[in-house]
Motif scaffolding. Sequence first.
Motif: not given
Length: 433
Positions: A149-156, A158-170, A183-190
Motif C-alpha cells: 500500500g502506502g498510507r500505513f506503510d512503514s516507509t510513509n 518520509i516527506t520526499p522531494l517527489v512521490s511516484v505511483i507506478t500503477n494500480i492492480g489487484h 487500493i488506489a486510496y491506500e497507494k495515494a496515502g504516500i
Amino acid sequence: MIHTYEEALDWIHSRLRFGIKPGIKRMEWMMEKLGHPERKFKTIHVAGTNGKGSTVTYIRHILQEAGYRVGTFTSPYIEQFNERISVDGVPFANEDLVKLVNLIKPLADELEDHELGSPTEFEVITAMSFYYFRHMAEVDIAVYETGLGGRFDSTNIITPLVSVITNIGHDHQAILGDSLAEIAYEKAGIIKHGVPVITAVAQEEARRVIVKVAKEKKSRLYQLSQELKISNYEATLQGERFSLHTPFGGLDDLKISMKGRHQVDNAALAVMACEYVKNYYSFFIEEEHIRQGLEKAFWAGRMEEVSLDPLVVLDGAHNKEGMEKLAETVKDRYKDKHVHILFTALSDKPLDEMISLLDKVADTITFTSFDFPRAAGAEILSGKSKHPKKRAVESWKNAVQSILSGLGKDDLLLITGSLYFISEVRTYFTDNG
C-alpha cells in the motif's frame, strides 16, 4: 548482544511472527528515539502494484550517472537479504547489519511492553535503513519503495522531494481492499501536502482517486499520457526504444535494456522524477546522464535471460496485472519460439486468472512448488489449468532439469511466478552457469 551476521538475520526474521500490522505509530516512536534520521536526507518515494523495483532502479542509475551517492530501499531481495538496503547498487555489509540490529533491538524490546506493541520485520528493516543512510552511508538521496500500500506503510514517515505511483492492480486485497478505488486510496496515502506526484495509473476508477487526493493535498500531479507522453515506441533485440515528452522538454530515441512495453512506462516515470528534482531542487542532471542511466539500468528477475543456449528467461510476475504484462511481452518478443513455462506461486494470489493467462501463451506448462510458508502445491496449481500439455512436478529442480534436457534452438523456457521462487531459481542458474 548480537555478535554474528547469522544471529542478526535470525533476529530480524523472528519478527515475522508479528505479521503485518498497518500503521506508522511504531515507526514514529522508533524515529523519535533515534533523533529522526529520516528527516535529515533527501528522498524519493515510490508506490504501486507492479513496477516499483524497476522504477527505483531507473531513478537510481540516472542519479548515479549524474554523480550522486544514492541509497535504495527495496523488497523482496533476489539473491541476499542485504540487497534491501543498498548504496549505488551495492548491498550494505554484513558487519553493518550486526551494528544496526544491536541499535534497533533494544527499541524493539522496549516496544514489546508498550501499548503500541512489537514492531514487525518490515518496520525493523525500515528503521535500520533510515539510520544507515543518515549516519553510516551518508547518501545524497535515497529512493524508497513501499512494502504494501502506502498510507500505513512503514516507509510513509518520509516527506520526499517527489512521490511516484507506478500503477494500480489487484494484489494484497485482504489488506488494501477489493476495488481498484480502495487500493488506489491506500497507494495515494504516500502523497504529502505540496509534494508533487507522478503516476502511470490508467484505470479511470483508480485515477480519479489519485486526482482527488492530489487536489486535497495541493500536490502537483503529472500523469502518463497527459503531462508525460511516450511516442515512437519500438521493441529491439537489446530492449526497448522510445521518445518521451515531459513539461520540461523532449527526449528522442531513449533506450532501455529491460524488456517489455511496461518497462517504458516505468522508465518514463523515473525520467520525470529526475527532471523534477533537477528543475526544482537544482540537482545537476544532464541529458547524457538520463540516457546512460536508462540504458545501464538492470533489475534481476524481470524478463531476465539467464541462459541464451538454451534460452531461459526468469520473470517475477506474481499477480494478475504482472501476468498480463508478461503474456503481452512473450507474444511480442518470443513469437517465433516454442514456449515452455514453469510456474509456481503463493496460494493467496488470484491463481485461476494467472494460470488462464499462462495457458494462452504456453506450448507446454509445468507446475511446481518450493519451500515457502504460503507456496501452493504443484497438483493444486495444475488442477486450475486447462492446458492440454500440462504436468505437475513437486521438485522445481527436477522440473528445470527435465525441461532443459529437451530444449532445442527454437525453444524458450520461461520460469515465472513468486519473486521468492525466482530468487531461488536465479541462484541455481548463477551457481551452475
